[in-house]
Design a protein around this motif. Structure first.
Motif, PDB file in Angstrom:
ATOM      1  N   LYS A  45     -40.727 125.362  70.796  1.00  0.00           N
ATOM      2  CA  LYS A  45     -40.881 124.652  69.520  1.00  0.00           C
ATOM      3  C   LYS A  45     -40.783 123.135  69.666  1.00  0.00           C
ATOM      4  N   PHE A  46     -39.940 122.647  70.587  1.00  0.00           N
ATOM      5  CA  PHE A  46     -39.650 121.216  70.649  1.00  0.00           C
ATOM      6  C   PHE A  46     -40.031 120.518  71.955  1.00  0.00           C
ATOM      7  N   GLN A  47     -40.106 121.231  73.082  1.00  0.00           N
ATOM      8  CA  GLN A  47     -40.319 120.568  74.372  1.00  0.00           C
ATOM      9  C   GLN A  47     -41.391 121.206  75.236  1.00  0.00           C
ATOM     10  N   SER A  48     -42.280 121.951  74.635  1.00  0.00           N
ATOM     11  CA  SER A  48     -43.410 122.504  75.371  1.00  0.00           C
ATOM     12  C   SER A  48     -44.542 121.487  75.386  1.00  0.00           C
ATOM     13  N   ASP A  49     -45.554 121.739  76.171  1.00  0.00           N
ATOM     14  CA  ASP A  49     -46.710 120.861  76.242  1.00  0.00           C
ATOM     15  C   ASP A  49     -47.288 120.603  74.848  1.00  0.00           C
ATOM     16  N   HIS A  50     -47.512 121.659  74.086  1.00  0.00           N
ATOM     17  CA  HIS A  50     -48.115 121.472  72.753  1.00  0.00           C
ATOM     18  C   HIS A  50     -47.187 120.725  71.807  1.00  0.00           C
ATOM     19  N   ALA A  51     -45.874 120.960  71.905  1.00  0.00           N
ATOM     20  CA  ALA A  51     -44.922 120.280  71.024  1.00  0.00           C
ATOM     21  C   ALA A  51     -44.851 118.787  71.343  1.00  0.00           C
ATOM     22  N   VAL A  52     -44.787 118.450  72.627  1.00  0.00           N
ATOM     23  CA  VAL A  52     -44.699 117.046  73.031  1.00  0.00           C
ATOM     24  C   VAL A  52     -45.977 116.301  72.639  1.00  0.00           C
ATOM     25  N   LYS A  53     -47.122 116.915  72.857  1.00  0.00           N
ATOM     26  CA  LYS A  53     -48.391 116.271  72.471  1.00  0.00           C
ATOM     27  C   LYS A  53     -48.443 116.032  70.965  1.00  0.00           C
ATOM     28  N   ASP A  54     -47.981 116.987  70.178  1.00  0.00           N
ATOM     29  CA  ASP A  54     -47.954 116.811  68.724  1.00  0.00           C
ATOM     30  C   ASP A  54     -47.014 115.669  68.340  1.00  0.00           C
ATOM     31  N   GLN A  55     -45.844 115.605  68.974  1.00  0.00           N
ATOM     32  CA  GLN A  55     -44.886 114.541  68.672  1.00  0.00           C
ATOM     33  C   GLN A  55     -45.470 113.174  69.010  1.00  0.00           C
ATOM     34  N   LEU A  56     -46.146 113.073  70.148  1.00  0.00           N
ATOM     35  CA  LEU A  56     -46.745 111.798  70.557  1.00  0.00           C
ATOM     36  C   LEU A  56     -47.907 111.398  69.646  1.00  0.00           C
ATOM     37  N   GLN A  57     -48.741 112.369  69.288  1.00  0.00           N
ATOM     38  CA  GLN A  57     -49.965 112.065  68.540  1.00  0.00           C
ATOM     39  C   GLN A  57     -49.752 111.980  67.033  1.00  0.00           C
ATOM     40  N   ASN A  58     -48.837 112.775  66.496  1.00  0.00           N
ATOM     41  CA  ASN A  58     -48.740 112.904  65.042  1.00  0.00           C
ATOM     42  C   ASN A  58     -47.392 112.508  64.439  1.00  0.00           C
ATOM     43  N   GLN A  59     -46.371 112.326  65.264  1.00  0.00           N
ATOM     44  CA  GLN A  59     -45.044 112.078  64.717  1.00  0.00           C
ATOM     45  C   GLN A  59     -44.445 110.739  65.165  1.00  0.00           C
ATOM     46  N   ASN A  60     -45.265 109.897  65.770  1.00  0.00           N
ATOM     47  CA  ASN A  60     -44.835 108.548  66.126  1.00  0.00           C
ATOM     48  C   ASN A  60     -43.745 108.516  67.208  1.00  0.00           C
ATOM     49  N   TYR A  61     -43.646 109.599  67.994  1.00  0.00           N
ATOM     50  CA  TYR A  61     -42.643 109.650  69.064  1.00  0.00           C
ATOM     51  C   TYR A  61     -43.046 108.768  70.229  1.00  0.00           C
ATOM     52  N   ARG A  62     -42.026 108.304  70.945  1.00  0.00           N
ATOM     53  CA  ARG A  62     -42.192 107.634  72.226  1.00  0.00           C
ATOM     54  C   ARG A  62     -41.299 108.374  73.215  1.00  0.00           C
ATOM     55  N   TYR A  63     -41.872 108.717  74.338  1.00  0.00           N
ATOM     56  CA  TYR A  63     -41.106 109.332  75.415  1.00  0.00           C
ATOM     57  C   TYR A  63     -41.156 108.427  76.638  1.00  0.00           C
ATOM     58  N   TYR A  64     -40.022 108.368  77.350  1.00  0.00           N
ATOM     59  CA  TYR A  64     -39.941 107.659  78.619  1.00  0.00           C
ATOM     60  C   TYR A  64     -39.289 108.576  79.637  1.00  0.00           C
ATOM     61  N   LEU A  65     -39.906 108.627  80.809  1.00  0.00           N
ATOM     62  CA  LEU A  65     -39.294 109.306  81.947  1.00  0.00           C
ATOM     63  C   LEU A  65     -38.466 108.287  82.711  1.00  0.00           C
ATOM     64  N   GLY A  66     -37.363 108.754  83.262  1.00  0.00           N
ATOM     65  CA  GLY A  66     -36.533 107.905  84.093  1.00  0.00           C
ATOM     66  C   GLY A  66     -36.544 108.389  85.527  1.00  0.00           C
ATOM     67  N   LYS A  67     -36.664 107.447  86.448  1.00  0.00           N
ATOM     68  CA  LYS A  67     -36.569 107.757  87.871  1.00  0.00           C
ATOM     69  C   LYS A  67     -35.301 107.117  88.415  1.00  0.00           C
ATOM     70  N   VAL A  68     -34.613 107.854  89.253  1.00  0.00           N
ATOM     71  CA  VAL A  68     -33.457 107.338  89.971  1.00  0.00           C
ATOM     72  C   VAL A  68     -33.795 107.410  91.455  1.00  0.00           C
ATOM     73  N   ASP A  69     -33.784 106.257  92.108  1.00  0.00           N
ATOM     74  CA  ASP A  69     -34.114 106.165  93.530  1.00  0.00           C
ATOM     75  C   ASP A  69     -35.449 106.844  93.842  1.00  0.00           C
ATOM     76  N   GLY A  70     -36.424 106.630  92.943  1.00  0.00           N
ATOM     77  CA  GLY A  70     -37.779 107.122  93.169  1.00  0.00           C
ATOM     78  C   GLY A  70     -38.063 108.544  92.730  1.00  0.00           C
ATOM     79  N   GLU A  71     -37.060 109.260  92.250  1.00  0.00           N
ATOM     80  CA  GLU A  71     -37.238 110.662  91.838  1.00  0.00           C
ATOM     81  C   GLU A  71     -37.077 110.794  90.329  1.00  0.00           C
ATOM     82  N   TYR A  72     -37.984 111.558  89.709  1.00  0.00           N
ATOM     83  CA  TYR A  72     -37.832 111.809  88.278  1.00  0.00           C
ATOM     84  C   TYR A  72     -36.500 112.498  88.028  1.00  0.00           C
ATOM     85  N   ALA A  73     -35.768 111.984  87.030  1.00  0.00           N
ATOM     86  CA  ALA A  73     -34.397 112.460  86.833  1.00  0.00           C
ATOM     87  C   ALA A  73     -34.046 112.770  85.385  1.00  0.00           C
TER      88      ALA A  73
END
Length: 169
Positions: A45-73
């Protein structure tokens, strides 16, 4: 000292990485405190591919990935003026176990505060499961205060039983 970098999620590969991190962290966090099946339901409902795309496209969400020492964390997700409110909604902050205590969460909170100020907003609101005591303590450490409690029916007989926390910036 760790090398920490943040990247805004805009591409499919980043969404895939975000969803993979969510699945790991959500099961670790929520399986011990929620009824069987609810974690998988919430991920869809909240963190699947379709949910994230909907949040980005229709709900004004911003997501940021964080890397620690070059690895997604981990990742953070937030939405200004969420559901018409004059505040930033801090929706998600999740960090893989091996990257905790590296400074990543501090960078995520600083980013959200900076973006809140850029939007001309003065308050950040979040929800945290009442039984997720570690997360609530982390939020308190960073200046968030519990302002109310809320239970929300999310469908299929599942309920999100949360504290609502706020920080003024």
């Amino acid at each position: 000292m760790h090398d920490i970098t943040l990247e805004q999620v805009t591409a499919q590969g980043q969404i895939d990485t975000l969803c993979a991190i969510a699945e790991k962290v959500w099961h670790e966090t929520f399986d011990p405190i929620l009824p069987a099946g609810q974690t998988d339901y919430m991920i869809d409902k909240f963190q699947s591919d379709h949910a994230v795309k909907d949040q980005l496209q229709n709900q004004n969400y911003r997501y940021y990935l964080g890397k620690v020492d070059g690895e997604y964390a981990g990742f953070v997700g937030f939405a200004p003026h969420y559901q018409g409110n004059e505040e930033m909604y801090l929706s998600k902050v999740y960090i893989l176990p091996q990257a905790r205590r590296t400074g990543l969460v501090k960078r995520f909170f600083a980013l959200v505060e900076e973006e809140t100020k850029k939007e001309g907003l003065h308050k950040i609101r979040l929800t945290v499961n009442r039984h997720n005591t570690h997360a609530a303590e982390v939020y308190q450490h960073y200046g968030y205060q519990t302002v109310e409690e809320a239970a929300a029916d999310i469908g299929h007989g599942y309920v999100m039983d949360d504290f609502i926390m706020v920080k003024h910036v």
